[in-house]
Enzyme design. Structure first.
Site, PDB file in Angstrom:
ATOM      1  N   TYR A 184     -32.048  25.065  41.501  1.00  0.00           N
ATOM      2  CA  TYR A 184     -30.722  25.553  41.893  1.00  0.00           C
ATOM      3  C   TYR A 184     -29.708  24.421  41.864  1.00  0.00           C
ATOM      4  CZ  TYR A 184     -27.118  28.282  44.109  1.00  0.00           C
ATOM      5  OH  TYR A 184     -25.946  28.951  44.352  1.00  0.00           O
ATOM      6  N   PHE A 242      -7.597  47.813  21.274  1.00  0.00           N
ATOM      7  CA  PHE A 242      -8.348  47.630  20.027  1.00  0.00           C
ATOM      8  C   PHE A 242      -9.857  47.717  20.231  1.00  0.00           C
ATOM      9  CE2 PHE A 242      -9.582  43.227  20.891  1.00  0.00           C
ATOM     10  CZ  PHE A 242      -8.598  42.816  21.770  1.00  0.00           C
ATOM     11  N   PHE A 252      -3.660  31.990  23.597  1.00  0.00           N
ATOM     12  CA  PHE A 252      -4.940  32.643  23.357  1.00  0.00           C
ATOM     13  C   PHE A 252      -5.114  33.682  24.465  1.00  0.00           C
ATOM     14  CE2 PHE A 252      -9.467  33.404  23.682  1.00  0.00           C
ATOM     15  CZ  PHE A 252      -9.699  33.823  22.388  1.00  0.00           C
ATOM     16  N   THR A 253      -5.736  34.803  24.151  1.00  0.00           N
ATOM     17  CA  THR A 253      -5.766  35.955  25.070  1.00  0.00           C
ATOM     18  C   THR A 253      -6.224  35.586  26.484  1.00  0.00           C
ATOM     19  OG1 THR A 253      -7.944  36.427  24.160  1.00  0.00           O
ATOM     20  CG2 THR A 253      -6.126  37.688  23.255  1.00  0.00           C
ATOM     21  N   ARG A 275      -6.664  42.696  13.184  1.00  0.00           N
ATOM     22  CA  ARG A 275      -5.677  41.930  13.942  1.00  0.00           C
ATOM     23  C   ARG A 275      -4.309  42.383  13.434  1.00  0.00           C
ATOM     24  NH1 ARG A 275      -7.644  41.259  18.353  1.00  0.00           N
ATOM     25  NH2 ARG A 275      -8.909  39.496  18.899  1.00  0.00           N
ATOM     26  N   ASP A 308      -7.491  22.793  24.837  1.00  0.00           N
ATOM     27  CA  ASP A 308      -8.482  23.851  24.621  1.00  0.00           C
ATOM     28  C   ASP A 308      -9.379  23.335  23.504  1.00  0.00           C
ATOM     29  OD1 ASP A 308     -10.026  25.983  23.841  1.00  0.00           O
ATOM     30  OD2 ASP A 308      -8.439  27.469  24.103  1.00  0.00           O
ATOM     31  N   LYS A 355     -18.438  28.590  20.529  1.00  0.00           N
ATOM     32  CA  LYS A 355     -17.860  28.350  19.191  1.00  0.00           C
ATOM     33  C   LYS A 355     -18.448  27.055  18.620  1.00  0.00           C
ATOM     34  CE  LYS A 355     -15.407  31.634  21.050  1.00  0.00           C
ATOM     35  NZ  LYS A 355     -14.079  31.509  21.574  1.00  0.00           N
TER      36      LYS A 355
HETATM   37  C1  LIG Z   1     -13.170  32.118  22.655  1.00  0.00           C
HETATM   38  C2  LIG Z   1     -12.031  31.274  23.064  1.00  0.00           C
HETATM   39  C3  LIG Z   1     -11.707  31.052  24.417  1.00  0.00           C
HETATM   40  C4  LIG Z   1     -12.432  31.760  25.547  1.00  0.00           C
HETATM   41  O1  LIG Z   1     -13.750  31.418  25.599  1.00  0.00           O
HETATM   42  P1  LIG Z   1     -14.910  32.477  26.029  1.00  0.00           P
HETATM   43  O2  LIG Z   1     -16.137  31.664  25.887  1.00  0.00           O
HETATM   44  O3  LIG Z   1     -14.826  33.636  25.102  1.00  0.00           O
HETATM   45  O4  LIG Z   1     -14.632  32.870  27.437  1.00  0.00           O
HETATM   46  C5  LIG Z   1     -10.657  30.203  24.697  1.00  0.00           C
HETATM   47  N1  LIG Z   1      -9.937  29.619  23.727  1.00  0.00           N
HETATM   48  C6  LIG Z   1     -10.200  29.828  22.431  1.00  0.00           C
HETATM   49  C7  LIG Z   1      -9.367  29.160  21.396  1.00  0.00           C
HETATM   50  C8  LIG Z   1     -11.248  30.660  22.043  1.00  0.00           C
HETATM   51  O5  LIG Z   1     -11.482  30.882  20.748  1.00  0.00           O
END
Ligand SMILES: *Cc1c(COP(=O)(O)O)cnc(C)c1O
Length: 460
Positions: A75, A451, A127-128, A385, A218, A261
């Site tokens: 843990y 979407f 970014f979303t 998109r 980011d 990613k």
């Molecule tokens: C995917 C992504 C995120 C968010 O990450 P998650 O692992 O999906 O929560 C943030 N910024 C960028 C540019 C991304 O492509």
């Protein structure tokens, strides 16, 4: 451009395979109708080549899988946490690490720690999930990316650059005290995986230092960004990706990371910071939202796989093949005269659906239609998109984006060059019968992020 370019051939061989289903046109017709002509609603097992996203869809190596067996599932104080911390310190250069279950977990933490209600948070395009967490914390996002980023025909080599005049104008308008930090995406996902240059980032850093504004990177695809810098920016051709990544991070105070990613894993992320006070607060908060600060919502084995993924993803051979594969497809489509967004980005090729299907009005959903047709053609799954993704404004009208794009996103180390050739042949075949393609009608529209779950019917 470069006629003598060397092959991007995959720097790995295949030891374990996952079988995929080959479907008939009749089966695909039935599956697509059942999915309401929305590729998000298809079952994965009905898909032949899945280019929906590069997020968490990567293939891990034997070295990573071996690391999974070395998971220390304590843990507290798991040794895999310390391995991950060591790798982040070595390659990204930040002092302190807070693991999170994925990128948005880190975005939640940094937004809560740094943003006060009424603040403004500039960024090189939104970014979303990043923007959503900034808004949840009471901030307002302001786009300060260069205009070229919004133009699919611009060949600017660094479409992810910040427009320093836009940033200065925001500082003049609201005052630096109301700007806790700027978010720098590298590469910029929603601009099509376009990079930011180090020259630009240095200038952003200098301006921000002058005004006491922090820089939060980011870093989700910062290794892919490093590759573009090496290939395109003066003075970096002989630098290693590790050197470039380290320099990139040195111009920031913190980074949020989606390991799903760049880092070749299926789950995981982190927040990395240099400032002890920010670390202390984030480490406090993570206990509420993710888990103890030495696991942050991850199993020990997941942290080990991500630590090992860092070492593999930063290798020149890997990145050359990863981006080489995307460029291979993009260049073939350009040769065939098929309209795509340029320059070709790091993680995806975007088909320009407006140019592909000029006979369709925007509310006949050209990109949605094209994604559906590509699935019918060959079982390849892509993502819309365009107007469906853009949703509605506060008055309830459709947002009408300039671009109608179909994203072909490449998971890392998953598909071969032959799969790429099948993809190119399928798009070519669709293009040759593009005049016979009719649009779609939306018959079910969810309220949020429509979407994902919207349903459609063919107009004809
Ligand atoms: C995917 C992504 C995120 C968010 O990450 P998650 O692992 O999906 O929560 C943030 N910024 C960028 C540019 C991304 O492509």
């Amino acid at each position: 451009m470069s006629s003598k370019k060397r092959s991007w051939a995959e720097p790995y061989k295949i030891k374990s395979v996952e079988l995929i289903k080959m479907t008939t046109l009749e089966q695909r017709k039935a599956a697509l109708a059942e999915a309401g002509y929305n590729t998000f609603l298809l079952k994965s097992e009905d898909v032949y080549i899945d280019l929906l996203t590069d997020s968490g869809t990567n293939a891990m190596s034997d070295y990573q899988w071996a690391g999974m067996m070395l998971g220390d599932e304590a843990y507290a104080g798991s040794k895999n946490y310390y391995n991950l911390e060591k790798a982040v310190q070595k390659y990204y250069g930040y002092k302190y690490l807070v693991p999170t279950h994925q990128g948005r977990g880190a975005e939640n933490l940094i937004s809560r720690v740094l943003i006060k209600p009424g603040d403004f948070v500039p960024g090189n395009m939104y970014f979303t999930t990043t923007r959503a967490h900034q808004e949840l914390a009471g901030g307002t996002f302001v786009d300060v990316i260069i205009d070229e980023a919004h133009d699919p025909s611009s060949l600017h080599p660094f479409k992810g650059n910040v427009d320093l005049n836009k940033l200065q104008a925001l500082i003049d308008k609201v005052g630096a005290k109301k700007i806790p930090y700027i978010t720098i995406g590298a590469t910029v996902n929603l601009a099509g995986g376009q990079p930011i240059s180090l020259e630009n980032l240095r200038a952003v850093r200098a301006l921000c230092l002058k005004h006491g504004i922090k820089v939060v990177l980011d870093a989700t695809r910062a290794m892919e960004n490093a590759y573009f810098i090496q290939q395109r920016e003066k003075g970096y051709a002989d630098k290693s990706l590790a050197e470039i990544l380290f320099e990139t991070c040195s111009y920031s105070d913190a980074a949020t990371m989606s390991g799903k990613k760049d880092l070749l894993v299926n789950i995981g992320g982190f927040l990395a910071v240099n400032d002890w006070d920010i670390f202390e607060e984030a480490r406090n908060l993570v206990v509420l939202f993710e888990g103890l600060h030495t696991y942050g919502g991850l199993a020990g084995r997941d942290m080990e796989a991500m630590a090992r993924g860092i070492e593999e993803a930063i290798q020149q051979d890997h990145m050359q093949a990863r981006i080489g594969q995307v460029e291979y497809v993009g260049e073939k489509l350009i040769e065939l005269g098929i309209p795509i967004v340029r320059p070709i980005g790091g993680h995806a090729v975007f088909l320009d659906a407006k140019a592909f299907l000029p006979q369709l009005k925007q509310l006949e959903f050209p990109a949605q239609t094209l994604a559906a047709e590509l699935y019918l053609e060959s079982g390849i799954r892509s993502m819309e998109r365009g107007v469906v993704s853009a949703g509605r404004n506060k008055a309830g009208e459709h947002n009408m984006p300039k671009l109608e794009l179909v994203r072909l996103t490449f998971p890392r180390r998953v598909y071969t060059q032959a799969h790429c050739d099948v993809l190119v042949e399928s798009v070519e075949s669709l293009y040759s019968r593009r005049h016979e393609i009719h649009g779609l009608k939306m018959i079910y529209e969810p309220k949020y992020l429509r979407f994902f779950q919207a349903r459609f019917e063919p107009l004809k």
